[in-house]
Design an enzyme around this catalytic site. Structure first.
Site, PDB file in Angstrom:
ATOM      1  N   GLU A   1      14.807  19.367  53.521  1.00 41.84           N
ATOM      2  CA  GLU A   1      14.515  20.623  52.851  1.00 41.84           C
ATOM      3  C   GLU A   1      13.631  21.510  53.739  1.00 41.84           C
ATOM      4  O   GLU A   1      13.025  21.022  54.707  1.00 41.84           O
ATOM      5  CB  GLU A   1      13.795  20.327  51.527  1.00 41.84           C
ATOM      6  CG  GLU A   1      14.630  19.523  50.537  1.00 41.84           C
ATOM      7  CD  GLU A   1      15.729  20.353  49.859  1.00 41.84           C
ATOM      8  OE1 GLU A   1      16.149  21.388  50.398  1.00 41.84           O
ATOM      9  OE2 GLU A   1      16.163  19.929  48.768  1.00 41.84           O
TER      10      GLU A   1
ATOM     11  N   ASN B   1      19.889  26.734  51.069  1.00 41.46           N
ATOM     12  CA  ASN B   1      18.567  27.091  51.613  1.00 41.46           C
ATOM     13  C   ASN B   1      18.431  26.673  53.082  1.00 41.46           C
ATOM     14  O   ASN B   1      17.335  26.646  53.623  1.00 41.46           O
ATOM     15  CB  ASN B   1      17.449  26.463  50.768  1.00 41.46           C
ATOM     16  CG  ASN B   1      17.532  24.937  50.731  1.00 41.46           C
ATOM     17  OD1 ASN B   1      18.365  24.342  51.403  1.00 41.46           O
ATOM     18  ND2 ASN B   1      16.668  24.319  49.946  1.00 41.46           N
TER      19      ASN B   1
ATOM     20  N   ASP C   1      22.589  10.707  54.175  1.00 45.11           N
ATOM     21  CA  ASP C   1      21.606  10.680  53.090  1.00 45.11           C
ATOM     22  C   ASP C   1      22.146   9.987  51.838  1.00 45.11           C
ATOM     23  O   ASP C   1      23.337   9.660  51.751  1.00 45.11           O
ATOM     24  CB  ASP C   1      21.134  12.103  52.769  1.00 45.11           C
ATOM     25  CG  ASP C   1      22.282  13.103  52.585  1.00 45.11           C
ATOM     26  OD1 ASP C   1      23.455  12.661  52.509  1.00 45.11           O
ATOM     27  OD2 ASP C   1      22.015  14.300  52.520  1.00 45.11           O
TER      28      ASP C   1
ATOM     29  N   HIS D   1      19.259  23.706  54.310  1.00 45.43           N
ATOM     30  CA  HIS D   1      18.962  22.296  54.585  1.00 45.43           C
ATOM     31  C   HIS D   1      20.141  21.591  55.233  1.00 45.43           C
ATOM     32  O   HIS D   1      21.294  21.962  55.053  1.00 45.43           O
ATOM     33  CB  HIS D   1      18.446  21.568  53.335  1.00 45.43           C
ATOM     34  CG  HIS D   1      19.454  21.213  52.292  1.00 45.43           C
ATOM     35  ND1 HIS D   1      19.253  21.476  50.952  1.00 45.43           N
ATOM     36  CD2 HIS D   1      20.655  20.582  52.353  1.00 45.43           C
ATOM     37  CE1 HIS D   1      20.286  21.027  50.268  1.00 45.43           C
ATOM     38  NE2 HIS D   1      21.151  20.474  51.087  1.00 45.43           N
TER      39      HIS D   1
HETATM   40  C1  GLP Z   1      23.833  18.160  49.558  1.00 46.69           C
HETATM   41  C2  GLP Z   1      23.938  17.206  50.746  1.00 46.69           C
HETATM   42  C3  GLP Z   1      24.102  17.947  52.038  1.00 46.69           C
HETATM   43  C4  GLP Z   1      25.214  18.962  51.900  1.00 46.69           C
HETATM   44  C5  GLP Z   1      24.859  19.959  50.820  1.00 46.69           C
HETATM   45  C6  GLP Z   1      25.902  21.046  50.634  1.00 46.69           C
HETATM   46  O1  GLP Z   1      22.562  18.654  49.375  1.00 46.69           O
HETATM   47  N1  GLP Z   1      22.802  16.346  50.862  1.00 46.69           N
HETATM   48  O2  GLP Z   1      24.382  17.020  53.081  1.00 46.69           O
HETATM   49  O3  GLP Z   1      25.417  19.603  53.115  1.00 46.69           O
HETATM   50  O4  GLP Z   1      24.731  19.251  49.608  1.00 46.69           O
HETATM   51  O5  GLP Z   1      26.879  20.610  49.755  1.00 46.69           O
HETATM   52  P1  GLP Z   1      28.280  21.309  49.578  1.00 46.69           P
HETATM   53  O6  GLP Z   1      29.056  20.931  50.794  1.00 46.69           O
HETATM   54  O7  GLP Z   1      28.854  20.714  48.336  1.00 46.69           O
HETATM   55  O8  GLP Z   1      28.042  22.758  49.488  1.00 46.69           O
END
Ligand code: GLP
Length: 239
Positions: free
Chosen positions: A141, A134, A66, A136
């Site tokens: 989402e 959440n 992404d 995702h």
């Molecule tokens: C973002 C990314 C996700 C990731 C999430 C969790 O939203 N788009 O791919 O898994 O954050 O991030 P973190 O690993 O910093 O908790």
């Protein structure tokens, strides 16, 4: 679904071994990569293994999950910048074989093009995922359809708040992103999900033990034939 619970350091090392095994067997593997704080330990370990000549990325192609809409690759919060600084610049991957979806210009056209590029590369061999609080995955989402391919998405307030720590203020966090869809992720031959920390425990429990529900996007992974969750004790505490 396999579940491995260990310390964050061990998780990084065990997950890194998956890449060593895969790239020994298939040096030109197609990797699906992720951003966020969670994969940082794994990426550091991969760079270490590369320096020790235990792994080579010279024939690898990669596709990231992404990107934020509106940030170019030089923006220090863009996912392209993140990947360059945390992995690509530290190993021998061919930069022109690393792909991150573009959130600039005609994002819908970029999304369609991204799917075509993944297909042309032969599909993703190993997809790495983090997990949103959440549930995702990528930026899919709650409510994202199961048959979604790469698409533009409006970020939830929850996700923007969770990611605001990386920006000067909440209002600087982009409102939209471009993300591989649930189907894109599910099309990968194998999937690794890493979740660390107490704040992921609810999402982990719902994803592993809850019913399959688009409101918890990661719960859909229960339907994939080859998925492993790598968790620390805190993230596994509600299982
Ligand atoms: C973002 C990314 C996700 C990731 C999430 C969790 O939203 N788009 O791919 O898994 O954050 O991030 P973190 O690993 O910093 O908790």
């Amino acid at each position: 679904m396999k579940i491995i619970i260990d310390s964050p350091e061990k998780i990084a090392a065990i997950a890194a071994e998956r890449y060593v095994t895969l790239l020994n067997k298939k040096p030109n593997a197609v990797l699906g990569l992720a951003t966020g704080s969670t994969p940082l330990g794994l990426y550091a370990k991969l760079a270490e293994l590369y320096n020790e000549k235990k792994i080579s990325f010279d024939k690898v192609t990669s596709f990231n999950l992404d990107e934020y809409v509106g940030l170019d690759g030089n923006h220090d919060q863009s996912y392209r910048y993140f990947m360059n600084t945390n992995l690509f610049d530290k190993v021998n991957i061919r930069k022109n074989a690393t792909f991150v979806p573009s959130g600039l210009g005609d994002v819908d056209a970029n999304a369609k093009n991204y799917e075509e590029m993944i297909a042309a590369a032969g599909g993703i061999d190993l997809q790495l995922l983090g997990l949103g609080q959440n549930g995702h995955i990528g930026f899919n989402e709650p409510g994202t359809p199961l048959d979604s391919l790469t698409h533009k998405i409006e970020l939830t307030a929850n996700t923007r708040e969770a990611n605001a720590r990386f920006f000067a203020s909440l209002s600087d966090v982009p409102t939209h992103a471009i993300s591989m869809g649930i189907k894109t992720v599910m099309n990968a031959k194998s999937i690794i999900l890493i979740a660390l920390g107490e704040n992921k425990a609810d999402a982990v429990a719902k994803s592993v033990n809850g019913k399959i529900d688009t409101m918890v996007p990661a719960s859909v992974l229960q339907l994939h034939p080859d998925v492993t969750f790598y968790l620390d004790e805190a993230a596994a505490s509600k299982l």
